[in-house]
Design an enzyme around this catalytic site. Structure first.
Site, PDB file in Angstrom:
ATOM      1  N   ASP A  12     -18.785 -25.705 -42.712  1.00  0.00           N
ATOM      2  CA  ASP A  12     -19.468 -24.946 -41.659  1.00  0.00           C
ATOM      3  C   ASP A  12     -18.560 -23.768 -41.340  1.00  0.00           C
ATOM      4  O   ASP A  12     -17.516 -23.930 -40.708  1.00  0.00           O
ATOM      5  CB  ASP A  12     -19.656 -25.860 -40.434  1.00  0.00           C
ATOM      6  CG  ASP A  12     -20.107 -25.087 -39.192  1.00  0.00           C
ATOM      7  OD1 ASP A  12     -20.472 -23.908 -39.315  1.00  0.00           O
ATOM      8  OD2 ASP A  12     -20.094 -25.694 -38.094  1.00  0.00           O
ATOM      9  N   LYS A  74     -17.972 -13.256 -38.339  1.00  0.00           N
ATOM     10  CA  LYS A  74     -19.295 -13.643 -38.834  1.00  0.00           C
ATOM     11  C   LYS A  74     -20.404 -12.745 -38.284  1.00  0.00           C
ATOM     12  O   LYS A  74     -21.440 -12.571 -38.913  1.00  0.00           O
ATOM     13  CB  LYS A  74     -19.545 -15.107 -38.448  1.00  0.00           C
ATOM     14  CG  LYS A  74     -20.794 -15.729 -39.011  1.00  0.00           C
ATOM     15  CD  LYS A  74     -20.785 -17.208 -38.722  1.00  0.00           C
ATOM     16  CE  LYS A  74     -22.077 -17.875 -39.071  1.00  0.00           C
ATOM     17  NZ  LYS A  74     -22.000 -19.319 -38.784  1.00  0.00           N
ATOM     18  N   GLU A 152     -27.766 -23.883 -41.149  1.00  0.00           N
ATOM     19  CA  GLU A 152     -27.063 -24.759 -40.205  1.00  0.00           C
ATOM     20  C   GLU A 152     -27.981 -25.785 -39.526  1.00  0.00           C
ATOM     21  O   GLU A 152     -27.665 -26.968 -39.508  1.00  0.00           O
ATOM     22  CB  GLU A 152     -26.322 -23.909 -39.166  1.00  0.00           C
ATOM     23  CG  GLU A 152     -25.130 -23.195 -39.793  1.00  0.00           C
ATOM     24  CD  GLU A 152     -24.646 -22.000 -39.003  1.00  0.00           C
ATOM     25  OE1 GLU A 152     -25.082 -21.806 -37.853  1.00  0.00           O
ATOM     26  OE2 GLU A 152     -23.809 -21.238 -39.534  1.00  0.00           O
ATOM     27  N   ASP A 175     -29.936 -24.718 -32.051  1.00  0.00           N
ATOM     28  CA  ASP A 175     -28.531 -24.526 -32.465  1.00  0.00           C
ATOM     29  C   ASP A 175     -27.973 -23.245 -31.843  1.00  0.00           C
ATOM     30  O   ASP A 175     -28.275 -22.144 -32.296  1.00  0.00           O
ATOM     31  CB  ASP A 175     -28.508 -24.469 -34.010  1.00  0.00           C
ATOM     32  CG  ASP A 175     -27.117 -24.246 -34.572  1.00  0.00           C
ATOM     33  OD1 ASP A 175     -26.153 -24.111 -33.800  1.00  0.00           O
ATOM     34  OD2 ASP A 175     -26.993 -24.213 -35.818  1.00  0.00           O
TER      35      ASP A 175
END
Ligand code: AMP
Length: 493
Positions: A12, A74, A152, A175
């Site tokens: 992850d 990211k 994810e 999420d």
């Protein structure tokens, strides 16, 4: 030592923290890094002596050496022109991410006592082709063969599905991480995890909640001292860290205090924030996530009552108002039996186990043949190309199950035209300029002919990673032609 040969690592790669897991004795297990921690801060920097620092060590120098330290990279993945300067050298976002992945690879090898060369890496479901492509590239730069890029929320569903033995149910995964928000709706039946719809925002996460607190602290300081300290990098770094700590405290306490001595010269920043104040400040962010959730439900043709289980993933779902609003909207208490910081890495390990042919244990204690578990994901954004008048012609609509393909016929617009170019886009707008350009397809060496006569069929396919490829055939001759997607320069280095 157990036989670990050829283990595929589940990673992850998070905005704030990264986490890795593998299958051991049929179950996903989080691997600790070389500092003995289960989470590795996604922070990269160079020390004043020009040593590369990744993770905890880089995070530690964020206040003392902010100009040579980078976090939340990211958020910029797949942006071709974005560069970070560290110690006078320039890095792409995937170059920085590769340094994080390199550390994870190295630390996992130390833990497992064996070489690790293959990985499954997760990305936000709402990542576009460029962002996925850049993530895969980062893995390759780190010396990893990326067997699959998976979403994810889907990874989280895999981890829960296996642990709780979920069968014949519809689930919604909410999420909210450090920098991104995703929601996915899945149907689980006979070991098939099928995503029905997904939606999200790749620029919405815990960082935005921090920023609300930062703004509040800055304006309180300005009101008290008449000084604007927003241009001071060291003060700002301390305020950002304190704001995050304050936010986290407010998840368990109803009042939190921020106390920063010498924040500017000999001045003290001293502010008390209540949970109510924090909830008012961040209400618009929470509401935004709820309307995105509504959109995903609409796309799947389901209503909250049709959903059997709700799963909360990501550190920001620990914010009480977030969990409460999701529960209110969905009308059911979300599952939280797996640590939200680790569930995505565990799901990545399950997919790694499937691809590595390992046996997987379900909650019923029976062995699940990994070959019987199937993951069917969807493409989050519609794929199209630009046509005249700033329009978008659709190729593949959003929420189509991947892998998928569709063809379009291209022709020439003037006599003896030798090259045809097409701009490929992702997004939902009819105006081409409002969608994200992914790159160009270039058809060259077209034999001279009157306009409109050459007919070239271009087949676009979106693979299981959500990454786009293209092939082309000359319909006149039946010969396959070379075609490529020219991604922006910055994504290739
Ligand atoms: P992730 O990307 O899933 O690692 O989530 C990281 C985000 O979760 C960061 O913005 C953290 O500040 C936030 N976070 C972690 N723990 C808590 C907590 N107890 N309360 C509120 N936010 C949290």
């Amino acid at each position: 030592m157990a036989n670990t040969r050829g283990k595929v690592l589940g990673i992850d790669l998070g905005t704030t923290n990264s986490c890795m897991a593998v299958i051991e004795l049929g179950e996903p297990k989080v691997i600790t890094n070389s500092e003995g921690k289960r989470l590795t801060p996604s922070v990269v920097g160079f020390s004043k002596k020009n040593e590369l620092l990744v993770g905890e060590l880089a995070k530690r120098q964020m206040v003392s050496n902010p100009e040579n330290t980078v976090q939340s990279i990211k958020r910029y993945m797949g942006k071709p022109d974005y560069r970070v300067t560290l110690n006078k050298d320039q890095y792409t976002p995937h170059g920085i991410s590769a340094k994080i992945l390199q550390k994870l690879k190295h630390d996992s090898e130390k833990y497992l006592g064996d070489a690790v060369s293959k990985a499954v890496i997760t990305v936000p479901a709402y990542f576009n082709d460029s962002q996925r492509f850049a993530t895969k590239k980062a893995g390759e730069l780190a010396g990893l063969e990326v067997l699959r890029v998976i979403n994810e929320p889907t990874a989280a569903a895999l981890a829960y599905g296996l642990k709780e033995g979920i069968e014949n149910q519809k689930i919604l995964v909410y999420d909210l991480g450090g920098g991104t928000f995703d929601v996915s709706i899945l149907k689980i039946k006979n070991g098939v995890f099928e995503v029905l719809a997904t939606s999200g925002d790749t620029q919405l996460g815990g960082d935005d909640f921090d920023r609300k607190v930062v703004d509040h602290l800055l304006s309180e300081f300005q009101a008290a001292e008449g000084i604007d300290i927003s241009g001071n990098p060291e003060a700002m770094q301390r305020i950002r860290e304190a704001a995050e700590r304050c936010k986290i405290d407010l998840s368990t306490l109803t009042t939190a205090n921020v106390n920063l001595p010498y924040i500017f010269e000999n001045k003290l920043l001293d502010v008390e924030i209540t949970r109510d104040q924090f909830e008012t400040m961040t209400e618009d962010l929470v509401n935004k996530t709820i309307s995105i959730m509504e959109k995903a439900l609409q796309d799947s043709g389901l209503s909250p009552e049709d959903i059997n289980k709700v799963i909360l993933v990501g550190g920001s779902t620990r914010i009480p108002a977030v969990a409460r609003e999701v529960e209110d909207f969905m009308g059911k208490t979300p599952l939280q039996s797996i640590n939200p910081d680790e569930v995505v890495a565990m799901g990545a390990a399950v997919q790694a186990g499937i691809l590595g042919n390992e046996y997987l244990k379900s909650s019923g204690e029976q062995q699940v043949e990994s070959g019987n578990l199937v993951l069917l994901d969807v493409t989050p954004l519609s794929l199209g190309f630009e046509t005249v008048g700033d329009s978008t012609a659709s190729i593949i609509p959003r929420n189509t199950t991947i892998p998928t393909r569709n063809s379009k016929i291209f022709t020439t617009h003037y006599d003896n035209q030798r090259v045809v170019r097409g701009k490929i886009l992702q997004g939902e707008d009819r105006a081409a300029s409002k969608n994200v350009p992914l790159g160009m397809i270039v058809l060259d060496n077209i034999p001279p002919a009157p306009k409109g006569v050459p007919r070239i069929e271009v087949t676009f396919d979106i693979d299981a990673n959500g990454i786009i490829n293209a092939t082309a055939k000359d319909l006149g001759t039946g010969i396959m032609r070379s075609v490529m997607i020219e991604r922006p320069e910055g994504l290739n280095d």
